[in-house]
Design an enzyme around this catalytic site. Sequence first.
Site, PDB file in Angstrom:
ATOM      1  CD  GLU A 221      -9.135 -27.125 -36.096  1.00  0.00           C
ATOM      2  OE1 GLU A 221      -8.899 -27.226 -37.156  1.00  0.00           O
ATOM      3  OE2 GLU A 221      -8.737 -27.965 -35.305  1.00  0.00           O
ATOM      4  CB  CYS A 255     -11.589 -23.666 -43.294  1.00  0.00           C
ATOM      5  SG  CYS A 255     -12.294 -25.486 -42.730  1.00  0.00           S
TER       6      CYS A 255
END
Length: 495
Positions: A221, A255
Amino acid sequence: MTEGPPKSDTARRASMAMQRARAVHDGWARVEPTERSACLGRMLRKIVLDRDEIVRTICSEAGKTRAEALSSDVLPTLEMLRYLERETARILEPRKAKTPLVFGRASSRVEYRPRGVVVVIAPWNNPFQLSLVPVAFALAAGNTVVLKPSPLARKTAALVGRLCQDAGLAQDALQVEDGGPELAQALIAERPDLVFFTGGPAGGRAVLQVAAKHLIPVILELGGKDPMIVLADADLERVEQAAVYGAFAHAGQHCVSTKRLLIEKPIYGALVDRIGNLTSSLAATGQWGQVVDERAMAVAAEQVREAVADGARLVVPDDLDRAGAEPTLVSDCSPSMRLVQEETFAPVLAVLPFETDAEAVEMANDSPFGLNASVWSSDAARADDVVGRLQTGNACVNNVLINIGNPHLPFGGVKTSGFGRYHGPEGLRAFCVETSVLASRSRRRTEPNWFPHDDNMAEITDELIELRYGEMSRWQRLTGWLRVGRKLTRRGKHL
Ligand code: NAD
Protein backbone atom coordinates in the site's frame (compact mmCIF):
# COMPACT_ATOMS: atom_id res chain seq x y z
CA MET A 1 26.75 -28.49 10.06
CA THR A 2 28.00 -24.91 9.50
CA GLU A 3 26.12 -22.25 11.42
CA GLY A 4 26.91 -19.27 9.15
CA PRO A 5 27.98 -15.83 10.35
CA PRO A 6 26.79 -14.74 13.82
CA LYS A 7 23.47 -12.89 13.81
CA SER A 8 23.27 -9.18 14.64
CA ASP A 9 21.07 -8.08 17.55
CA THR A 10 18.40 -6.97 15.08
CA ALA A 11 18.44 -10.29 13.26
CA ARG A 12 18.30 -12.17 16.57
CA ARG A 13 15.33 -10.10 17.71
CA ALA A 14 13.55 -10.73 14.41
CA SER A 15 14.24 -14.44 14.66
CA MET A 16 12.92 -14.68 18.24
CA ALA A 17 9.76 -12.74 17.38
CA MET A 18 9.10 -14.99 14.42
CA GLN A 19 9.66 -18.14 16.49
CA ARG A 20 7.19 -16.93 19.13
CA ALA A 21 4.63 -16.06 16.44
CA ARG A 22 5.01 -19.51 14.87
CA ALA A 23 4.75 -21.26 18.22
CA VAL A 24 1.27 -19.85 18.90
CA HIS A 25 0.01 -19.94 15.33
CA ASP A 26 -1.64 -23.36 15.35
CA GLY A 27 -3.57 -22.53 18.50
CA TRP A 28 -4.93 -19.25 17.09
CA ALA A 29 -5.69 -20.79 13.68
CA ARG A 30 -7.83 -23.46 15.38
CA VAL A 31 -9.95 -20.85 17.17
CA GLU A 32 -13.30 -20.62 15.36
CA PRO A 33 -13.74 -17.51 13.18
CA THR A 34 -16.70 -16.49 15.36
CA GLU A 35 -14.46 -16.45 18.44
CA ARG A 36 -11.69 -14.62 16.63
CA SER A 37 -14.14 -11.94 15.58
CA ALA A 38 -15.58 -11.78 19.10
CA CYS A 39 -12.06 -10.90 20.29
CA LEU A 40 -11.98 -8.04 17.76
CA GLY A 41 -15.37 -6.93 19.07
CA ARG A 42 -13.93 -6.71 22.59
CA MET A 43 -11.08 -4.64 21.19
CA LEU A 44 -13.60 -2.29 19.56
CA ARG A 45 -15.37 -1.70 22.87
CA LYS A 46 -12.08 -1.08 24.68
CA ILE A 47 -11.11 1.50 22.05
CA VAL A 48 -14.39 3.32 22.64
CA LEU A 49 -13.64 3.43 26.37
CA ASP A 50 -9.97 4.40 25.97
CA ARG A 51 -10.39 6.80 23.07
CA ASP A 52 -9.21 9.91 24.94
CA GLU A 53 -5.83 8.36 25.66
CA ILE A 54 -5.63 6.95 22.12
CA VAL A 55 -6.41 10.31 20.54
CA ARG A 56 -3.88 12.14 22.73
CA THR A 57 -1.20 9.66 21.67
CA ILE A 58 -2.07 9.91 17.97
CA CYS A 59 -2.04 13.72 18.12
CA SER A 60 1.34 13.79 19.85
CA GLU A 61 2.95 11.48 17.29
CA ALA A 62 1.25 12.37 14.01
CA GLY A 63 0.67 16.11 14.46
CA LYS A 64 -3.11 15.76 14.17
CA THR A 65 -5.86 17.87 15.64
CA ARG A 66 -8.26 16.06 17.97
CA ALA A 67 -11.04 16.28 15.36
CA GLU A 68 -8.76 14.81 12.69
CA ALA A 69 -7.54 11.97 14.93
CA LEU A 70 -11.09 11.05 15.89
CA SER A 71 -12.58 11.28 12.40
CA SER A 72 -9.85 9.78 10.24
CA ASP A 73 -7.93 7.46 12.57
CA VAL A 74 -10.24 6.22 15.34
CA LEU A 75 -13.63 6.21 13.58
CA PRO A 76 -12.53 4.25 10.46
CA THR A 77 -10.73 1.76 12.71
CA LEU A 78 -13.92 1.18 14.72
CA GLU A 79 -15.91 0.79 11.52
CA MET A 80 -13.43 -1.85 10.25
CA LEU A 81 -13.50 -3.73 13.56
CA ARG A 82 -17.30 -3.76 13.55
CA TYR A 83 -17.21 -5.12 10.00
CA LEU A 84 -14.81 -7.90 10.99
CA GLU A 85 -16.81 -8.67 14.12
CA ARG A 86 -19.96 -9.16 12.06
CA GLU A 87 -18.70 -10.52 8.75
CA THR A 88 -15.58 -12.64 9.36
CA ALA A 89 -17.34 -15.99 9.81
CA ARG A 90 -19.52 -15.47 6.72
CA ILE A 91 -16.64 -14.34 4.48
CA LEU A 92 -14.39 -17.23 5.54
CA GLU A 93 -17.07 -19.92 5.05
CA PRO A 94 -15.89 -22.40 2.41
CA ARG A 95 -17.36 -21.34 -0.96
CA LYS A 96 -19.04 -23.89 -3.22
CA ALA A 97 -17.80 -23.89 -6.82
CA LYS A 98 -19.30 -25.51 -9.91
CA THR A 99 -17.82 -28.69 -11.40
CA PRO A 100 -18.13 -29.06 -15.21
CA LEU A 101 -19.57 -32.36 -16.43
CA VAL A 102 -16.30 -33.47 -18.02
CA PHE A 103 -14.76 -33.75 -14.55
CA GLY A 104 -17.18 -36.55 -13.61
CA ARG A 105 -19.34 -36.75 -10.48
CA ALA A 106 -17.70 -34.41 -8.01
CA SER A 107 -18.26 -31.39 -5.82
CA SER A 108 -15.87 -28.45 -5.66
CA ARG A 109 -15.20 -25.84 -3.00
CA VAL A 110 -12.73 -23.14 -1.97
CA GLU A 111 -11.53 -23.04 1.63
CA TYR A 112 -10.05 -19.93 3.26
CA ARG A 113 -7.24 -20.96 5.55
CA PRO A 114 -4.84 -18.80 7.56
CA ARG A 115 -1.49 -18.15 5.88
CA GLY A 116 0.59 -18.46 9.05
CA VAL A 117 2.63 -15.50 10.34
CA VAL A 118 2.06 -12.06 8.83
CA VAL A 119 4.56 -9.20 9.16
CA VAL A 120 2.80 -5.82 9.12
CA ILE A 121 5.07 -2.84 8.41
CA ALA A 122 3.27 0.42 9.17
CA PRO A 123 3.80 4.15 8.48
CA TRP A 124 3.45 7.06 10.89
CA ASN A 125 0.80 9.19 9.19
CA ASN A 126 -2.37 7.45 10.43
CA PRO A 127 -0.53 5.53 13.10
CA PHE A 128 -3.53 3.91 14.76
CA GLN A 129 -5.62 2.95 11.74
CA LEU A 130 -2.75 1.82 9.53
CA SER A 131 -1.34 -0.45 12.26
CA LEU A 132 -4.46 -1.82 13.83
CA VAL A 133 -6.59 -2.39 10.72
CA PRO A 134 -4.14 -4.67 8.84
CA VAL A 135 -3.35 -6.40 12.14
CA ALA A 136 -7.08 -6.98 12.74
CA PHE A 137 -7.64 -8.34 9.21
CA ALA A 138 -4.66 -10.68 9.62
CA LEU A 139 -5.85 -11.91 13.05
CA ALA A 140 -9.46 -12.34 11.87
CA ALA A 141 -8.17 -14.62 9.11
CA GLY A 142 -6.43 -16.77 11.75
CA ASN A 143 -2.85 -15.57 11.36
CA THR A 144 -0.47 -14.47 14.06
CA VAL A 145 1.22 -11.11 13.50
CA VAL A 146 4.46 -9.26 14.05
CA LEU A 147 3.85 -5.51 13.77
CA LYS A 148 6.81 -3.28 12.88
CA PRO A 149 5.51 0.27 13.32
CA SER A 150 7.16 3.48 12.17
CA PRO A 151 9.82 4.71 14.61
CA LEU A 152 7.78 7.96 14.62
CA ALA A 153 4.71 6.17 16.01
CA ARG A 154 6.04 3.90 18.75
CA LYS A 155 3.61 4.96 21.45
CA THR A 156 0.55 4.45 19.29
CA ALA A 157 1.83 1.01 18.30
CA ALA A 158 2.35 0.12 21.97
CA LEU A 159 -1.30 1.04 22.55
CA VAL A 160 -2.31 -1.31 19.72
CA GLY A 161 -0.40 -4.10 21.47
CA ARG A 162 -2.06 -3.33 24.80
CA LEU A 163 -5.54 -3.27 23.24
CA CYS A 164 -4.99 -6.75 21.82
CA GLN A 165 -3.94 -8.03 25.24
CA ASP A 166 -6.91 -6.38 26.95
CA ALA A 167 -9.21 -8.03 24.40
CA GLY A 168 -7.91 -11.44 25.48
CA LEU A 169 -5.76 -12.23 22.46
CA ALA A 170 -3.37 -15.09 23.17
CA GLN A 171 0.11 -14.07 24.29
CA ASP A 172 2.41 -13.54 21.26
CA ALA A 173 -0.42 -13.77 18.70
CA LEU A 174 0.44 -10.10 18.13
CA GLN A 175 3.93 -8.84 18.88
CA VAL A 176 4.95 -5.22 18.41
CA GLU A 177 8.63 -4.94 17.49
CA ASP A 178 10.18 -1.50 17.59
CA GLY A 179 12.78 -0.59 14.99
CA GLY A 180 13.64 0.90 11.63
CA PRO A 181 14.03 -0.46 8.09
CA GLU A 182 16.77 -2.93 9.15
CA LEU A 183 14.36 -4.64 11.55
CA ALA A 184 11.65 -4.75 8.84
CA GLN A 185 14.10 -6.44 6.48
CA ALA A 186 15.36 -8.82 9.17
CA LEU A 187 11.77 -9.89 9.89
CA ILE A 188 11.17 -10.62 6.20
CA ALA A 189 14.41 -12.60 6.04
CA GLU A 190 12.85 -14.87 8.70
CA ARG A 191 10.35 -15.97 6.03
CA PRO A 192 6.93 -14.96 7.28
CA ASP A 193 4.02 -16.22 5.20
CA LEU A 194 2.86 -12.75 4.10
CA VAL A 195 4.20 -9.21 4.31
CA PHE A 196 1.74 -6.30 4.49
CA PHE A 197 3.61 -3.04 3.86
CA THR A 198 2.22 0.50 4.02
CA GLY A 199 4.62 3.34 3.22
CA GLY A 200 6.43 5.11 0.42
CA PRO A 201 7.45 3.54 -2.90
CA ALA A 202 11.15 3.42 -1.95
CA GLY A 203 10.45 1.33 1.17
CA GLY A 204 8.00 -0.79 -0.82
CA ARG A 205 10.63 -1.62 -3.44
CA ALA A 206 13.18 -2.54 -0.75
CA VAL A 207 10.67 -4.81 0.99
CA LEU A 208 9.72 -6.47 -2.28
CA GLN A 209 13.38 -7.18 -3.03
CA VAL A 210 13.98 -8.95 0.28
CA ALA A 211 10.69 -10.85 -0.02
CA ALA A 212 11.56 -11.91 -3.58
CA LYS A 213 14.64 -13.75 -2.31
CA HIS A 214 12.38 -16.04 -0.29
CA LEU A 215 9.34 -15.94 -2.64
CA ILE A 216 7.17 -14.43 0.08
CA PRO A 217 3.90 -12.81 -1.05
CA VAL A 218 3.66 -9.08 -0.38
CA ILE A 219 0.79 -6.60 -0.28
CA LEU A 220 2.04 -3.09 -0.97
CA GLU A 221 0.00 0.00 0.00
CA LEU A 222 2.12 2.87 -1.30
CA GLY A 223 1.92 6.56 -2.12
CA GLY A 224 -0.42 8.55 -4.31
CA LYS A 225 -0.92 11.75 -6.30
CA ASP A 226 -4.68 11.78 -6.26
CA PRO A 227 -6.52 13.79 -8.92
CA MET A 228 -9.80 15.64 -8.31
CA ILE A 229 -11.54 16.23 -11.63
CA VAL A 230 -14.10 19.05 -11.58
CA LEU A 231 -16.49 19.18 -14.53
CA ALA A 232 -18.17 22.52 -15.24
CA ASP A 233 -21.63 21.27 -14.20
CA ALA A 234 -20.51 20.36 -10.65
CA ASP A 235 -21.94 21.93 -7.48
CA LEU A 236 -19.15 24.48 -7.04
CA GLU A 237 -19.92 25.42 -3.44
CA ARG A 238 -19.48 21.77 -2.46
CA VAL A 239 -16.42 21.46 -4.71
CA GLU A 240 -14.52 24.32 -3.07
CA GLN A 241 -15.09 22.94 0.45
CA ALA A 242 -14.13 19.44 -0.68
CA ALA A 243 -10.95 20.59 -2.44
CA VAL A 244 -9.71 22.41 0.64
CA TYR A 245 -10.58 19.50 2.93
CA GLY A 246 -9.17 16.87 0.56
CA ALA A 247 -5.89 18.71 0.07
CA PHE A 248 -5.20 20.15 3.51
CA ALA A 249 -6.76 17.87 6.16
CA HIS A 250 -3.90 16.40 8.22
CA ALA A 251 -1.60 18.83 6.36
CA GLY A 252 -1.96 16.81 3.16
CA GLN A 253 -0.34 13.79 4.82
CA HIS A 254 -2.98 11.19 4.02
CA CYS A 255 -1.94 8.73 1.35
CA VAL A 256 -5.26 9.66 -0.33
CA SER A 257 -4.93 13.44 0.07
CA THR A 258 -6.04 15.39 -2.99
CA LYS A 259 -2.90 16.53 -4.80
CA ARG A 260 -3.94 17.48 -8.34
CA LEU A 261 -6.99 19.63 -8.98
CA LEU A 262 -8.10 19.43 -12.62
CA ILE A 263 -10.74 22.04 -13.50
CA GLU A 264 -12.75 22.39 -16.71
CA LYS A 265 -11.80 25.65 -18.47
CA PRO A 266 -15.10 27.63 -18.27
CA ILE A 267 -15.05 27.59 -14.44
CA TYR A 268 -11.26 27.55 -13.97
CA GLY A 269 -10.45 31.17 -13.03
CA ALA A 270 -13.42 31.75 -10.73
CA LEU A 271 -12.99 28.42 -8.92
CA VAL A 272 -9.25 28.95 -8.35
CA ASP A 273 -10.08 32.34 -6.77
CA ARG A 274 -12.73 30.84 -4.50
CA ILE A 275 -10.50 27.97 -3.40
CA GLY A 276 -7.66 30.44 -2.87
CA ASN A 277 -9.83 32.48 -0.48
CA LEU A 278 -10.89 29.39 1.45
CA THR A 279 -7.29 28.16 1.65
CA SER A 280 -6.14 31.48 3.16
CA SER A 281 -8.94 31.38 5.75
CA LEU A 282 -8.12 27.77 6.68
CA ALA A 283 -4.38 28.53 7.01
CA ALA A 284 -5.18 31.14 9.65
CA THR A 285 -7.18 28.67 11.80
CA GLY A 286 -4.47 26.05 12.23
CA GLN A 287 -7.13 23.34 11.84
CA TRP A 288 -5.16 21.78 9.00
CA GLY A 289 -2.65 20.28 11.48
CA GLN A 290 1.10 20.34 11.06
CA VAL A 291 3.75 18.94 8.74
CA VAL A 292 5.59 16.23 10.65
CA ASP A 293 8.31 15.09 8.28
CA GLU A 294 10.78 17.92 7.65
CA ARG A 295 12.32 16.16 4.64
CA ALA A 296 8.90 15.87 3.01
CA MET A 297 8.32 19.57 3.70
CA ALA A 298 11.65 20.48 2.06
CA VAL A 299 10.80 18.35 -0.99
CA ALA A 300 7.39 20.07 -1.29
CA ALA A 301 8.96 23.54 -1.01
CA GLU A 302 11.45 22.65 -3.73
CA GLN A 303 8.70 21.29 -6.01
CA VAL A 304 6.68 24.51 -5.60
CA ARG A 305 9.71 26.74 -6.20
CA GLU A 306 10.54 24.83 -9.38
CA ALA A 307 6.93 24.99 -10.61
CA VAL A 308 6.73 28.75 -10.02
CA ALA A 309 10.04 29.25 -11.84
CA ASP A 310 8.53 27.30 -14.77
CA GLY A 311 5.44 29.53 -15.01
CA ALA A 312 3.00 28.26 -12.35
CA ARG A 313 1.27 30.83 -10.09
CA LEU A 314 1.53 30.71 -6.29
CA VAL A 315 -1.99 31.60 -5.17
CA VAL A 316 -1.58 30.90 -1.43
CA PRO A 317 0.50 31.70 0.67
CA ASP A 318 1.71 35.04 -0.60
CA ASP A 319 5.29 34.27 0.39
CA LEU A 320 7.19 31.55 -1.52
CA ASP A 321 9.31 30.86 1.57
CA ARG A 322 6.25 29.52 3.41
CA ALA A 323 5.14 27.25 0.57
CA GLY A 324 4.98 23.58 1.62
CA ALA A 325 5.02 24.44 5.31
CA GLU A 326 1.37 25.58 5.34
CA PRO A 327 -1.66 25.23 3.02
CA THR A 328 -0.31 26.01 -0.45
CA LEU A 329 -2.28 26.44 -3.67
CA VAL A 330 -0.39 26.54 -6.97
CA SER A 331 -2.40 27.19 -10.16
CA ASP A 332 -1.53 27.10 -13.87
CA CYS A 333 0.68 24.05 -13.44
CA SER A 334 1.62 21.95 -16.43
CA PRO A 335 1.52 18.14 -16.52
CA SER A 336 5.28 17.55 -16.74
CA MET A 337 6.20 19.55 -13.59
CA ARG A 338 7.69 17.60 -10.67
CA LEU A 339 4.98 19.15 -8.51
CA VAL A 340 2.43 17.31 -10.67
CA GLN A 341 4.36 14.06 -11.22
CA GLU A 342 6.04 13.27 -7.88
CA GLU A 343 4.50 12.52 -4.49
CA THR A 344 4.15 15.58 -2.22
CA PHE A 345 3.64 14.55 1.41
CA ALA A 346 2.74 18.06 2.59
CA PRO A 347 -0.21 20.51 2.25
CA VAL A 348 0.24 21.47 -1.40
CA LEU A 349 -2.43 21.43 -4.12
CA ALA A 350 -1.43 21.78 -7.79
CA VAL A 351 -4.13 23.09 -10.16
CA LEU A 352 -4.38 22.46 -13.91
CA PRO A 353 -7.05 23.41 -16.48
CA PHE A 354 -8.57 21.02 -19.05
CA GLU A 355 -10.91 21.43 -22.01
CA THR A 356 -12.59 18.08 -22.62
CA ASP A 357 -13.43 15.02 -20.51
CA ALA A 358 -10.97 13.03 -22.60
CA GLU A 359 -8.20 15.52 -21.78
CA ALA A 360 -9.06 15.35 -18.06
CA VAL A 361 -8.80 11.55 -18.15
CA GLU A 362 -5.50 11.71 -20.01
CA MET A 363 -4.05 14.21 -17.50
CA ALA A 364 -5.28 12.21 -14.50
CA ASN A 365 -3.74 9.02 -15.92
CA ASP A 366 -0.48 10.77 -16.80
CA SER A 367 1.00 9.84 -13.42
CA PRO A 368 3.14 7.06 -12.01
CA PHE A 369 0.54 6.70 -9.22
CA GLY A 370 -3.00 5.29 -9.11
CA LEU A 371 -4.32 5.25 -5.55
CA ASN A 372 -7.51 7.32 -5.25
CA ALA A 373 -9.34 9.86 -7.43
CA SER A 374 -12.53 11.90 -7.38
CA VAL A 375 -14.81 13.13 -10.13
CA TRP A 376 -17.26 16.00 -9.66
CA SER A 377 -20.36 16.54 -11.77
CA SER A 378 -24.13 16.91 -11.38
CA ASP A 379 -24.49 14.47 -14.29
CA ALA A 380 -24.09 10.99 -12.78
CA ALA A 381 -23.64 9.24 -16.13
CA ARG A 382 -20.92 11.69 -17.20
CA ALA A 383 -19.09 11.29 -13.88
CA ASP A 384 -19.31 7.48 -14.10
CA ASP A 385 -17.97 7.58 -17.64
CA VAL A 386 -14.92 9.56 -16.49
CA VAL A 387 -14.40 7.29 -13.44
CA GLY A 388 -14.56 4.27 -15.75
CA ARG A 389 -11.56 5.52 -17.72
CA LEU A 390 -9.29 6.34 -14.76
CA GLN A 391 -6.25 4.20 -13.93
CA THR A 392 -6.88 4.01 -10.20
CA GLY A 393 -7.43 1.48 -7.44
CA ASN A 394 -10.22 3.54 -5.86
CA ALA A 395 -12.47 6.44 -6.80
CA CYS A 396 -15.16 8.73 -5.37
CA VAL A 397 -17.92 10.61 -7.16
CA ASN A 398 -18.79 13.97 -5.59
CA ASN A 399 -16.81 13.24 -2.43
CA VAL A 400 -13.17 12.90 -1.37
CA LEU A 401 -11.09 10.57 0.82
CA ILE A 402 -14.08 8.97 2.54
CA ASN A 403 -14.13 5.80 0.40
CA ILE A 404 -11.01 4.46 2.16
CA GLY A 405 -13.10 4.23 5.34
CA ASN A 406 -15.89 2.07 3.90
CA PRO A 407 -15.10 -1.41 5.26
CA HIS A 408 -17.17 -3.11 2.56
CA LEU A 409 -14.95 -1.73 -0.24
CA PRO A 410 -11.58 -3.36 -0.98
CA PHE A 411 -8.78 -0.79 -0.91
CA GLY A 412 -5.43 -0.68 -2.71
CA GLY A 413 -3.56 0.93 -5.56
CA VAL A 414 -2.39 0.37 -9.11
CA LYS A 415 0.92 1.36 -10.74
CA THR A 416 3.42 2.85 -8.24
CA SER A 417 0.67 3.03 -5.60
CA GLY A 418 1.12 -0.69 -5.00
CA PHE A 419 -0.79 -3.93 -5.38
CA GLY A 420 -2.94 -6.28 -3.37
CA ARG A 421 -5.98 -5.26 -1.37
CA TYR A 422 -7.27 -5.03 2.17
CA HIS A 423 -10.74 -4.06 3.51
CA GLY A 424 -13.88 -5.78 2.25
CA PRO A 425 -14.26 -9.52 1.61
CA GLU A 426 -11.40 -9.49 -0.93
CA GLY A 427 -9.21 -7.79 1.68
CA LEU A 428 -9.95 -10.39 4.36
CA ARG A 429 -9.38 -13.28 1.96
CA ALA A 430 -6.06 -11.68 0.94
CA PHE A 431 -4.79 -12.77 4.36
CA CYS A 432 -5.80 -16.37 3.62
CA VAL A 433 -4.50 -19.22 1.54
CA GLU A 434 -7.32 -20.08 -0.84
CA THR A 435 -7.28 -23.86 -0.98
CA SER A 436 -9.37 -25.39 -3.76
CA VAL A 437 -10.79 -28.86 -3.20
CA LEU A 438 -12.46 -31.18 -5.72
CA ALA A 439 -14.15 -34.16 -4.02
CA SER A 440 -15.12 -37.06 -6.29
CA ARG A 441 -18.36 -38.92 -5.67
CA SER A 442 -17.57 -41.61 -8.25
CA ARG A 443 -17.74 -45.28 -7.21
CA ARG A 444 -16.05 -46.43 -10.44
CA ARG A 445 -12.77 -48.36 -10.22
CA THR A 446 -11.15 -46.00 -12.73
CA GLU A 447 -11.75 -42.71 -14.56
CA PRO A 448 -11.82 -42.10 -18.33
CA ASN A 449 -8.68 -39.93 -18.23
CA TRP A 450 -6.61 -42.45 -16.23
CA PHE A 451 -4.38 -45.12 -17.81
CA PRO A 452 -4.32 -46.83 -20.23
CA HIS A 453 -3.78 -43.89 -22.61
CA ASP A 454 -4.58 -46.00 -25.69
CA ASP A 455 -6.18 -45.20 -29.05
CA ASN A 456 -9.64 -45.85 -27.65
CA MET A 457 -9.16 -43.19 -24.96
CA ALA A 458 -7.77 -40.70 -27.50
CA GLU A 459 -10.80 -41.32 -29.75
CA ILE A 460 -13.30 -40.80 -26.91
CA THR A 461 -11.54 -37.63 -25.69
CA ASP A 462 -11.38 -36.27 -29.23
CA GLU A 463 -15.10 -36.87 -29.69
CA LEU A 464 -15.82 -35.30 -26.31
CA ILE A 465 -13.91 -32.12 -27.26
CA GLU A 466 -15.91 -31.88 -30.49
CA LEU A 467 -19.16 -32.38 -28.59
CA ARG A 468 -18.40 -29.88 -25.84
CA TYR A 469 -16.80 -27.09 -27.85
CA GLY A 470 -17.52 -27.76 -31.56
CA GLU A 471 -20.41 -26.29 -33.58
CA MET A 472 -23.28 -28.71 -34.36
CA SER A 473 -27.06 -28.98 -34.22
CA ARG A 474 -28.86 -29.92 -31.01
CA TRP A 475 -29.77 -33.28 -32.51
CA GLN A 476 -26.14 -34.03 -33.43
CA ARG A 477 -25.06 -33.07 -29.94
CA LEU A 478 -27.69 -35.27 -28.26
CA THR A 479 -26.89 -38.34 -30.34
CA GLY A 480 -23.18 -37.61 -29.93
CA TRP A 481 -23.45 -37.65 -26.10
CA LEU A 482 -25.34 -40.94 -26.24
CA ARG A 483 -22.64 -42.43 -28.46
CA VAL A 484 -19.82 -41.23 -26.16
CA GLY A 485 -21.75 -42.45 -23.11
CA ARG A 486 -21.99 -45.94 -24.64
CA LYS A 487 -18.29 -45.95 -25.51
CA LEU A 488 -17.38 -44.93 -21.95
CA THR A 489 -19.53 -47.70 -20.48
CA ARG A 490 -17.94 -50.28 -22.82
CA ARG A 491 -14.47 -49.00 -21.90
CA GLY A 492 -15.31 -49.16 -18.19
CA LYS A 493 -16.32 -52.81 -18.51
CA HIS A 494 -13.04 -53.72 -20.21
CA LEU A 495 -10.76 -52.06 -17.67
P1 NAD B 1 8.05 5.04 4.89
O1 NAD B 1 8.07 4.27 3.64
O2 NAD B 1 9.21 5.92 5.20
O3 NAD B 1 7.95 4.05 6.16
C1 NAD B 1 6.88 3.13 6.28
C2 NAD B 1 7.36 1.93 7.09
O4 NAD B 1 8.32 1.22 6.31
C3 NAD B 1 8.05 2.28 8.40
O5 NAD B 1 7.73 1.31 9.36
C4 NAD B 1 9.53 2.23 8.03
O6 NAD B 1 10.36 1.95 9.14
C5 NAD B 1 9.55 1.10 7.01
N1 NAD B 1 10.60 1.25 5.99
C6 NAD B 1 11.00 2.39 5.39
N2 NAD B 1 11.99 2.13 4.51
C7 NAD B 1 12.19 0.79 4.52
C8 NAD B 1 13.07 -0.09 3.84
N3 NAD B 1 13.97 0.35 2.98
N4 NAD B 1 13.00 -1.42 4.12
C9 NAD B 1 12.11 -1.89 5.01
N5 NAD B 1 11.26 -1.08 5.71
C10 NAD B 1 11.29 0.23 5.46
O7 NAD B 1 6.68 5.86 4.93
P2 NAD B 1 6.17 6.91 6.01
O8 NAD B 1 6.95 8.17 5.89
O9 NAD B 1 6.08 6.28 7.36
O10 NAD B 1 4.67 7.14 5.48
C11 NAD B 1 4.40 7.97 4.42
C12 NAD B 1 4.31 7.19 3.12
O11 NAD B 1 3.36 6.13 3.25
C13 NAD B 1 3.78 8.05 1.97
O12 NAD B 1 4.45 7.72 0.80
C14 NAD B 1 2.30 7.66 1.90
O13 NAD B 1 1.71 7.94 0.66
C15 NAD B 1 2.39 6.20 2.19
N6 NAD B 1 1.11 5.69 2.69
C16 NAD B 1 0.38 4.86 1.90
C17 NAD B 1 -0.87 4.40 2.34
C18 NAD B 1 -1.74 3.49 1.52
O14 NAD B 1 -2.70 2.95 2.06
N7 NAD B 1 -1.49 3.30 0.24
C19 NAD B 1 -1.33 4.81 3.60
C20 NAD B 1 -0.55 5.66 4.35
C21 NAD B 1 0.67 6.08 3.91
